[in-house]
Motif scaffolding. Structure first.
Motif: not given
Ligand SMILES: Nc1ncnc2c1ncn2[C@@H]1O[C@H](COP(=O)(O)OP(=O)(O)OP(=O)(O)O)[C@@H](O)[C@H]1O
Length: 521
Positions: A328-351
């Motif tokens: 059984e897995v319980s998770v505190k999710v920040e970003y759950g879909d791959k498009d958002t993860i990709r976009a947030e990564y770019k912001k954090a990495r290259y913003g």
């Protein structure tokens, strides 16, 4: 050349050993060229020291594999990154540098010249300082290192690799070295726990990932754990079977290349993960896993002689069995879909909005007086699951893998969206009942950095999780892995501790990873 802003001696980003050179840093008026004997000239260019010497053509000096760029047979260009040390002794200029003898190995090499005119010694002194300032831009010279060598990790080669490949580079760079061989499991933890942190800048493990795991946990047991984890940078010279820290920090599995990177590295904060099982609490810098990866890590002791190939072998063995690892897995999710993860990564990495390492360090310094680790925000497995967490029962779970860094081994960038200090963990799960062909395709996709986009990979950025694993019918024992080390088979909870640890890495070498690929390209 712009000089670095002045930094106070209490600044942990400033190695005290480097302060002796601080007064020489005003090099704006220093000429870039130094005339030396044999009618030669040493010239400070943008990225390299260029030696122009007609004698080079006859010296038989081999410019190995073209790795040292040379403009002609009478000139030699040595990138500043490769310069280890330089001195002026009377009228003799000596320069130590790292010479690439292959793509994966460096050894110290030396150049010595006498000043053409002895009266130019004061200028030459300033020239040497200017060379060193360029060679150590973004880093500090002569770091004080506590080196821990694990003779037991991997194939047991760490003592030899350290002595033959790594130590000569560290010594040539003038590092102060205090080396110790670990004598038992847990020894690295004891050493880090009892270390006088004012005497050292970094702990260099020559080992696999198990030793840095112990070191982070030892520092966490110091009287002032937050100060210890901030002040002492942890880094790795590959000497075990799992060397992920070196791969992530410095992009190499070569002990000599890692040693050069350590000499040239900058300090940077690293998120750590606090893993608790009831009241027991440990720190993790790399990963937590349950399922096929954990078993390959931990249940392949019998084939230790295979080195890193034992993980691949173990993986295939289990893959053909379509093995499941229910939980059984319980998770505190920040970003759950791959498009958002990709976009947030770019912001954090290259913003470009991120704070500098020095700013981050000053923020962390505010907690130096605290005698405990940061409080757990989400409690432990003994507390109710917080309301905003997502809970799923997974009877067919094949792999639960949570990571803090991109690479779990040289060819396994499992977590392409991971960033060292983004305050988030990367988590994926894969069903254990997927077809064998699909599983093999998944495995192949890892090396090609296409793993993230595979539909069978459920990838999230999270702040915390709870994992309650159970044995499947017939299963005798369960393996939970934290940083490749086995912990009790029992429910665990993990949460991110932003920027709690410190590492040494060369920007552009290790953390340089392009992130999740854009599938539309
Ligand atoms: N002298 C020693 N004798 C036995 N074990 C030791 C000794 N020194 C260290 N260890 C233990 O060896 C374990 C493995 O070491 P490390 O992780 O550095 O190498 P590794 O190659 O990645 O690990 P493994 O070979 O287990 O995959 C660590 O848990 C450490 O506690």
């Amino acid at each position: 050349m712009a000089s670095d802003p002045p930094r106070s001696l209490s600044d942990p980003f400033m190695d005290p050993a480097a302060s002796e050179h601080a007064e020489d840093s005003n090099v704006g008026s220093t000429p870039s060229e130094l005339q030396v004997d044999r009618n030669a000239c040493l010239s400070l260019r943008e990225d390299a020291l260029v030696v122009s010497d007609a004698g080079l053509a006859h010296s038989g000096r081999k410019i190995c594999c073209g790795l040292i760029p040379s403009t002609s047979s009478t000139t030699l260009a040595i990138p500043y990154y490769n310069i280890l040390d330089a001195t002026l002794d009377g009228s003799e200029v000596s320069i130590k540098h790292a010479l690439f003898t292959s793509k994966t190995a460096v050894r110290p090499a030396y150049i010595t010249y006498t000043l053409a005119d002895k009266s130019t010694a004061p200028t030459a002194k300033a020239w040497v300082s200017r060379l060193l300032a360029s060679a150590y831009r973004g880093s500090v010279r002569a770091r004080r290192l506590k080196v821990l060598i694990n003779p037991h990790g991997g194939k047991g080669l760490a003592p030899k690799l350290y002595a033959q490949e790594a130590e000569p580079i560290l010594k040539a760079a003038g590092c102060e070295i205090d080396a110790e061989t670990t004598t038992h499991s847990g020894h690295a933890l004891e050493i880090a726990r009892d270390l006088d942190i004012d005497k050292y800048d970094a702990i260099v493990c020559c080992s696999g990932d198990g030793t840095p795991h112990e070191v982070f946990n030892g520092l966490a047991q110091q009287a002032y754990p937050r100060r210890a984890l901030r002040k002492i940078a942890v880094t790795l010279i590959p000497g075990g079977s799992g060397n992920a820290l070196a791969i992530n920090l410095n992009g190499t599995t070569s002990p000599s290349v890692a040693a050069l990177a350590i000499v040239k590295a900058a300090r940077m904060p690293l998120d750590l993960v606090s893993v608790s099982q009831g009241e027991k609490r440990i720190l993790s810098f790399l990963s937590q896993s349950w399922g096929i990866v954990a078993e390959c890590d931990l249940d392949t002791e019998d084939i230790r002689w295979m080195g890193s190939a034992r993980f691949t072998f173990g993986f295939f063995k289990r893959l053909v069995g379509k093995t499941v690892y229910p939980a059984e897995v319980s998770v505190k999710v920040e970003y759950g879909d791959k498009d958002t993860i990709r976009a947030e990564y770019k912001k954090a990495r290259y913003g470009g909005a991120g704070e500098s390492s020095a700013d981050a360090d000053h923020a962390r310094e505010l907690h130096d007086d605290e005698t405990t680790l940061p409080k757990l925000i989400y409690g432990t497995v003994n507390d109710p699951v917080p309301e905003d967490w997502v809970t799923t029962d997974m009877p067919d779970l094949g792999n639960f893998f949570c990571g803090n860094l991109v690479h779990m081994s040289a060819d396994a960038p499992f977590f392409p969206a991971a960033l060292p200090n983004d305050g988030l963990m990367d988590l994926f799960d894969v069903d254990g009942t997927i077809g064998r062909l699909a599983a093999i395709k998944l495995m192949v996709s890892i090396e090609q950095n296409q793993f993230f986009d595979q539909p069978d990979v459920h990838y999230k950025k999270i702040k915390a999780f709870r994992l309650s694993p159970r044995l499947r019918p017939g299963q005798k024992q369960g393996f939970i892995s934290v940083d490749g080390e086995r912990i009790d088979f029992a429910p665990l909870q993990a949460e991110i501790m932003p920027g709690l640890g410190t590492v040494l890495g060369v920007p552009g070498k290790g953390f340089h990873f392009d992130g999740p690929q854009d599938p539309t390209r």
